[in-house]
Design an enzyme around this catalytic site. Structure first.
Site, PDB file in Angstrom:
ATOM      1  N   THR A 212      15.571   5.156  10.587  1.00 37.80           N
ATOM      2  CA  THR A 212      14.477   4.957  11.549  1.00 37.80           C
ATOM      3  C   THR A 212      15.058   4.622  12.926  1.00 37.80           C
ATOM      4  O   THR A 212      16.180   4.132  13.014  1.00 37.80           O
ATOM      5  CB  THR A 212      13.621   3.773  11.026  1.00 37.80           C
ATOM      6  OG1 THR A 212      12.947   4.214   9.864  1.00 37.80           O
ATOM      7  CG2 THR A 212      12.638   3.250  12.036  1.00 37.80           C
ATOM      8  N   ARG A 240       1.962   7.390   1.552  1.00 33.60           N
ATOM      9  CA  ARG A 240       2.601   6.079   1.780  1.00 33.60           C
ATOM     10  C   ARG A 240       2.860   5.834   3.282  1.00 33.60           C
ATOM     11  O   ARG A 240       3.345   6.701   3.998  1.00 33.60           O
ATOM     12  CB  ARG A 240       3.927   6.050   1.007  1.00 33.60           C
ATOM     13  CG  ARG A 240       4.712   4.751   1.147  1.00 33.60           C
ATOM     14  CD  ARG A 240       5.823   4.869   2.164  1.00 33.60           C
ATOM     15  NE  ARG A 240       6.674   3.688   2.179  1.00 33.60           N
ATOM     16  CZ  ARG A 240       7.573   3.432   3.127  1.00 33.60           C
ATOM     17  NH1 ARG A 240       7.734   4.268   4.128  1.00 33.60           N
ATOM     18  NH2 ARG A 240       8.311   2.354   3.064  1.00 33.60           N
ATOM     19  N   GLY A 242       4.799   3.068   5.849  1.00 30.19           N
ATOM     20  CA  GLY A 242       5.759   1.967   5.836  1.00 30.19           C
ATOM     21  C   GLY A 242       5.416   0.895   6.856  1.00 30.19           C
ATOM     22  O   GLY A 242       4.279   0.781   7.320  1.00 30.19           O
ATOM     23  N   ASP A 243       6.426   0.123   7.220  1.00 26.09           N
ATOM     24  CA  ASP A 243       6.230  -0.982   8.164  1.00 26.09           C
ATOM     25  C   ASP A 243       6.248  -0.532   9.621  1.00 26.09           C
ATOM     26  O   ASP A 243       5.713  -1.229  10.493  1.00 26.09           O
ATOM     27  CB  ASP A 243       7.335  -2.037   7.980  1.00 26.09           C
ATOM     28  CG  ASP A 243       8.710  -1.428   8.213  1.00 26.09           C
ATOM     29  OD1 ASP A 243       8.975  -0.327   7.661  1.00 26.09           O
ATOM     30  OD2 ASP A 243       9.521  -2.020   8.949  1.00 26.09           O
ATOM     31  N   THR A 263      13.985  -2.109  10.872  1.00 22.04           N
ATOM     32  CA  THR A 263      14.342  -0.936  10.080  1.00 22.04           C
ATOM     33  C   THR A 263      14.811  -1.391   8.702  1.00 22.04           C
ATOM     34  O   THR A 263      15.534  -2.373   8.592  1.00 22.04           O
ATOM     35  CB  THR A 263      15.428  -0.077  10.756  1.00 22.04           C
ATOM     36  OG1 THR A 263      15.799   0.963   9.838  1.00 22.04           O
ATOM     37  CG2 THR A 263      16.666  -0.869  11.133  1.00 22.04           C
ATOM     38  N   GLY A 264      14.380  -0.677   7.684  1.00 20.67           N
ATOM     39  CA  GLY A 264      14.776  -1.053   6.328  1.00 20.67           C
ATOM     40  C   GLY A 264      13.688  -0.706   5.339  1.00 20.67           C
ATOM     41  O   GLY A 264      12.833   0.145   5.625  1.00 20.67           O
ATOM     42  N   GLY A 266      10.550  -0.701   3.988  1.00 19.94           N
ATOM     43  CA  GLY A 266       9.308  -1.059   4.669  1.00 19.94           C
ATOM     44  C   GLY A 266       8.370  -1.982   3.923  1.00 19.94           C
ATOM     45  O   GLY A 266       7.731  -2.848   4.526  1.00 19.94           O
TER      46      GLY A 266
HETATM   47  N1  ASP Z   1      11.187   1.007   7.566  1.00 19.45           N
HETATM   48  C1  ASP Z   1      11.008   2.410   7.333  1.00 19.45           C
HETATM   49  C2  ASP Z   1       9.945   2.604   6.276  1.00 19.45           C
HETATM   50  O1  ASP Z   1       9.944   1.883   5.318  1.00 19.45           O
HETATM   51  C3  ASP Z   1      12.258   3.083   6.897  1.00 19.45           C
HETATM   52  C4  ASP Z   1      13.462   2.834   7.763  1.00 19.45           C
HETATM   53  O2  ASP Z   1      13.548   1.833   8.447  1.00 19.45           O
HETATM   54  O3  ASP Z   1      14.343   3.682   7.795  1.00 19.45           O
HETATM   55  O4  ASP Z   1       9.175   3.514   6.404  1.00 19.45           O
END
Ligand code: ASP
Length: 346
Positions: A212, A240, A242-243, A263-264, A266
């Site tokens: 991300t 779905r 995410g965050d 980022t991570g 989510g």
């Molecule tokens: N946080 C993002 C999600 O869960 C993914 C990412 O950070 O790469 O959609």
């Protein structure tokens, strides 16, 4: 006559003393310090290890991170707004196939791209977000448009795309976003899911690089802004989200405290309200940016079971980058500090 000459001489001496005085007070006058400004970007956190990445690939990432951050840095240096810096910087990362945002976004279970993005203005606490769009070239631009020109905070799916068209944003064929490397990632994930008969969230996704992109900035007027853009997680299904488009989880900005982009994984960032939690720890508990970010990323998030990282800048221009994964693509610049680019744990 003598008296007249004497009078003129006194006058000349007096006025030259006055001039000297003026020059002195001008030279000792306090020159205002250059107004502070800072910018931080990320290109995703995850399993990013030196031994897993070729020198050539590493150079590609460095080059793109540098190009992106310099766009925002130049806007800030010239007195532009943190919101413009955030949007334009993210545009560069979205247009690159290296990252999981815009072109190069990861693929869903059905093999298509669905994008999430959000942006927040720390001055007004106004925010905009879009989720699950398939044809908008720069999702961060759509989030900005939602914030600036709609009465809403978040739009999703086909409705968000209709709004994007109405606002004259660039739309593209869905295959514009498609890359071979993300197709292979989907195939790997689906194969491992089948072989190990594991669930979506136990699969290799957890250990893979996320990718991300995000940007936070403080401008010369003291205004903070944050933005995040993503394709989400490989193999996601059932619409779905995410965050990244969730204000308070993936993105948050408040002039009183800080600006954050996450980022991570989510689901955990949503449950932990990670971005807002960092701001709240500063506002209500008086923690510094670094203390708050460390507490959330190295204690609270792993306790929930989540991994990932954040980038942040506070109202004084202090910058922070915390992650509990093996790496995070990241870069910083400010009026005081030269370009820094990092990828692995230093
Ligand atoms: N946080 C993002 C999600 O869960 C993914 C990412 O950070 O790469 O959609």
């Amino acid at each position: 006559m003598d008296k007249l000459l004497y009078f003129i001489a006194v006058l000349v001496i007096f006025s030259s003393c006055q001039n000297e005085q003026k020059t002195k007070s001008a030279s000792t006058e306090k020159i205002p310090e250059e107004a502070k400004f800072s910018i931080v970007i990320h290109g995703g956190a995850g399993t990013i290890k030196k031994e897993n990445i070729s020198a050539e690939r590493e150079a590609d990432y460095r080059k793109k991170l540098e190009e992106a951050i310099k766009v925002g840095y130049t806007i800030l240096k010239n007195g532009g707004s943190s919101l413009d810096a955030v949007e334009k910087t993210i545009n560069v990362l979205e247009d690159s196939p290296l990252f999981n945002a815009g072109r190069g976004a990861v693929l869903t279970y059905e093999g298509i791209n669905e994008h999430d993005a959000s942006i927040m203005d720390g001055n007004s606490l106004n925010a905009g977000a879009s989720a699950g769009t398939r044809i908008v070239k720069n999702p961060i631009g759509l989030a900005r448009e939602v914030m600036d020109n709609s009465p809403h905070v978040m739009l999703s799916g086909r409705g968000a795309e209709t709004f994007a068209r109405k606002q004259g944003l660039k739309v593209v064929e869905p295959n514009y976003f498609f890359t071979d490397s993300k197709k292979k990632a989907l195939e790997r994930t689906q194969a491992s899911e089948k072989n190990k008969t594991v669930s979506f969230y136990d699969s290799d996704i957890k250990d893979s690089k996320f990718g991300t992109v995000g940007c936070v900035a403080l401008d010369k007027n003291g205004n903070l802004a944050a933005g995040t853009s993503t394709g989400g997680m490989t193999n996601k299904r059932w619409g779905r989200i995410g965050d990244s488009p969730i204000i308070g989880a993936g993105t948050y900005a408040n002039n009183k405290t800080c600006a954050i982009s996450s980022t991570g994984w989510g689901e955990f960032f949503i449950r932990g309200m990670v971005a807002y939690d960092i701001s709240a720890l500063m506002e209500y508990k008086g923690l510094s940016l670094k203390e708050a970010a460390k507490l959330v990323i190295h204690k609270k998030l792993p306790e929930l079971g989540g991994d990932g990282g954040i980038i942040a800048v506070d109202s004084q221009g202090n910058m922070a980058m915390e992650f509990n994964t093996s790496g995070m693509f990241r870069a910083t610049m400010s009026n005081k500090e030269k370009l820094y680019i990092g990828m692995f744990k230093d």
